[in-house]
Motif scaffolding. Structure first.
Motif, short mmCIF file in Angstrom:
data_model
loop_
_atom_site.label_atom_id
_atom_site.label_comp_id
_atom_site.label_asym_id
_atom_site.label_seq_id
_atom_site.Cartn_x
_atom_site.Cartn_y
_atom_site.Cartn_z
N LEU A 68 19.02 51.55 37.06
CA LEU A 68 17.87 51.32 36.19
C LEU A 68 16.81 52.40 36.40
O LEU A 68 16.21 52.89 35.44
N ASP A 69 16.59 52.79 37.65
CA ASP A 69 15.61 53.83 37.96
C ASP A 69 15.99 55.16 37.34
O ASP A 69 15.13 55.98 37.02
N GLU A 70 17.31 55.38 37.20
CA GLU A 70 17.79 56.63 36.61
C GLU A 70 17.72 56.60 35.09
O GLU A 70 18.05 57.58 34.43
N GLY A 71 17.31 55.48 34.54
CA GLY A 71 17.16 55.39 33.09
C GLY A 71 18.46 55.20 32.33
O GLY A 71 18.55 55.51 31.14
N VAL A 72 19.49 54.68 33.01
CA VAL A 72 20.79 54.45 32.36
C VAL A 72 20.65 53.45 31.21
O VAL A 72 21.18 53.64 30.12
N ALA A 73 19.95 52.35 31.49
CA ALA A 73 19.77 51.29 30.50
C ALA A 73 18.64 50.39 30.97
O ALA A 73 18.17 50.48 32.11
N GLU A 74 18.20 49.50 30.10
CA GLU A 74 17.16 48.55 30.48
C GLU A 74 17.75 47.37 31.25
O GLU A 74 17.04 46.66 31.94
N THR A 75 19.06 47.17 31.09
CA THR A 75 19.75 46.06 31.75
C THR A 75 21.10 46.51 32.28
O THR A 75 21.83 47.22 31.59
N VAL A 76 21.41 46.11 33.51
CA VAL A 76 22.75 46.29 34.07
C VAL A 76 23.34 44.90 34.24
O VAL A 76 22.68 43.99 34.75
N TYR A 77 24.58 44.72 33.81
CA TYR A 77 25.24 43.42 33.95
C TYR A 77 26.03 43.39 35.26
O TYR A 77 26.68 44.38 35.62
N ILE A 78 25.96 42.26 35.95
CA ILE A 78 26.67 42.09 37.22
C ILE A 78 27.63 40.92 37.06
O ILE A 78 27.22 39.80 36.75
N GLN A 79 28.93 41.18 37.26
CA GLN A 79 29.95 40.15 37.07
C GLN A 79 30.59 39.76 38.41
O GLN A 79 31.01 40.64 39.18
N PRO A 80 30.68 38.47 38.71
CA PRO A 80 31.33 38.03 39.95
C PRO A 80 32.85 38.08 39.83
O PRO A 80 33.41 37.79 38.77
N LEU A 81 33.51 38.45 40.92
CA LEU A 81 34.97 38.48 40.98
C LEU A 81 35.42 37.93 42.32
O LEU A 81 35.05 38.45 43.38
N ALA A 82 36.22 36.87 42.28
CA ALA A 82 36.75 36.26 43.50
C ALA A 82 38.20 36.69 43.69
O ALA A 82 39.01 36.59 42.77
N ILE A 83 38.52 37.16 44.89
CA ILE A 83 39.87 37.58 45.24
C ILE A 83 40.42 36.57 46.24
O ILE A 83 39.82 36.34 47.30
N ALA A 84 41.57 35.98 45.92
CA ALA A 84 42.15 34.97 46.81
C ALA A 84 43.66 35.19 46.93
O ALA A 84 44.36 35.24 45.92
N TYR A 85 44.14 35.32 48.16
CA TYR A 85 45.58 35.42 48.43
C TYR A 85 46.07 33.99 48.65
O TYR A 85 45.64 33.33 49.61
N THR A 86 46.94 33.52 47.77
CA THR A 86 47.19 32.08 47.68
C THR A 86 48.60 31.61 48.03
O THR A 86 48.78 30.48 48.48
N ARG A 87 49.61 32.44 47.79
CA ARG A 87 50.99 31.97 48.02
C ARG A 87 51.82 33.01 48.76
O ARG A 87 51.63 34.22 48.60
N LEU A 88 52.74 32.51 49.57
CA LEU A 88 53.69 33.35 50.29
C LEU A 88 55.08 32.78 50.02
O LEU A 88 55.35 31.62 50.32
N HIS A 89 55.93 33.59 49.39
CA HIS A 89 57.28 33.14 48.99
C HIS A 89 57.20 31.86 48.14
O HIS A 89 58.04 30.96 48.28
N GLY A 90 56.17 31.80 47.29
CA GLY A 90 56.04 30.67 46.38
C GLY A 90 55.34 29.46 46.95
O GLY A 90 54.97 28.55 46.20
N MET A 91 55.15 29.42 48.27
CA MET A 91 54.51 28.28 48.92
C MET A 91 53.04 28.57 49.15
O MET A 91 52.66 29.69 49.50
N ALA A 92 52.19 27.54 48.93
CA ALA A 92 50.76 27.71 49.13
C ALA A 92 50.47 28.12 50.57
O ALA A 92 51.01 27.55 51.52
N MET A 93 49.63 29.13 50.74
CA MET A 93 49.27 29.62 52.07
C MET A 93 48.30 28.67 52.77
O MET A 93 47.43 28.07 52.13
N GLY A 94 48.44 28.59 54.08
CA GLY A 94 47.45 27.91 54.91
C GLY A 94 46.52 28.95 55.53
O GLY A 94 46.65 30.15 55.28
#
Length: 265
Positions: free
Chosen positions: A167-193
């Protein structure tokens, strides 16, 4: 079988890189074709060799300028995100000197931020602002380090200075911030503990090569990417409030994914 999987995986990565790395370097130097074309192929190749399957919920926002605030579990996060979205990354300066990962990051045009070197902050701010103004979506790993994949570490509000700098560099009046969750969930098809998620996580000073061998030997890991709704960040916005909002959304999406992984298919 484990040794065979490791050998075949390394052979696939080496053979593919021999072809794709020169093509990526030509793209970066000449602009004859979009860099992201080669990067996506390369990320998918590495994930295939490691046996990691990416499953995305939601999509990267089309709003620009866009800063993506994500949690961080492993070096493979970069491949997982890069395989499904055209993005660049903001990373700590130390990453540039790491074997393999640092090299890959440079070919991704990662912006390396030396937080302790104030004399370089202006140059880094200008580079981030230039990227954002060109329409690049920049991914920020807001915890500042990798976690164990089970719990989210507090987001560092200082890292959201990237939006303020733009914003200080004058790129735009607004910068959008998007959340992203990364989750490692399965091992060989089975839910991870909790313990099994340690296979995917790469924490602190852990050596890279042993972790690569673990992933190659295990294979068949599912990682979920959950994209949330972006918020608008303007000159009147406060970094701490933006950081807390992103942290809350990422924690909610991450814990939901860990408790109820997407069905195996």
């Amino acid at each position: 079988m484990r040794k065979l999987r490791i050998a075949l995986g390394l052979l696939m990565i080496a053979a593919g890189s021999v072809v794709l790395v020169p093509l990526q370097m030509v793209s970066m130097k000449t602009g004859l074709y979009r860099e992201t074309i080669i990067l996506r192929l390369w990320h998918r190749l590495i994930l295939k060799a490691l046996g990691i399957r990416v499953r995305a919920v939601g999509t990267l926002s089309q709003k620009r300028p866009l800063l993506v605030a994500a949690n961080h579990v492993s070096w493979t996060d970069i491949m997982a995100i890069g395989a499904v979205a055209d993005v660049s990354f903001i990373a700590k300066a130390e990453l540039a000197g790491w074997p393999v990962v640092g090299w890959l990051s440079k070919l991704q045009r990662t912006v390396f931020v030396a937080r302790e070197r104030k004399r370089e902050s202006g140059q880094q701010a200008s580079e981030i602002a230039e990227r954002l103004s060109s329409g690049s979506a920049m991914v920020l790993f807001a915890e500042g380090s990798t976690g164990d994949g089970n719990q989210l570490m507090p987001f560092k509000s200082t890292l959201f200075g990237a939006a303020k700098l733009a914003l200080d560099e004058g790129v735009a009046e607004t910068v959008y911030i998007q959340p992203l969750a990364i989750a490692y969930t399965r091992l060989h098809g089975m839910a991870m503990g909790r313990r099994q998620r340690g296979i995917a996580s790469w924490i602190g000073d852990m050596d890279l090569w042993p972790h690569i061998k673990i992933l190659l030997a295990e294979g068949a890991i599912d990682v979920e990417l959950h994209f949330g709704e972006p918020i608008a960040f303007s000159a009147e916005s406060r970094r701490k409030e933006a950081s807390q909002a992103m942290e809350g959304q990422v924690r909610e999406m991450m814990q939901k994914a860990l408790r109820n992984p997407l069905p195996h298919s």
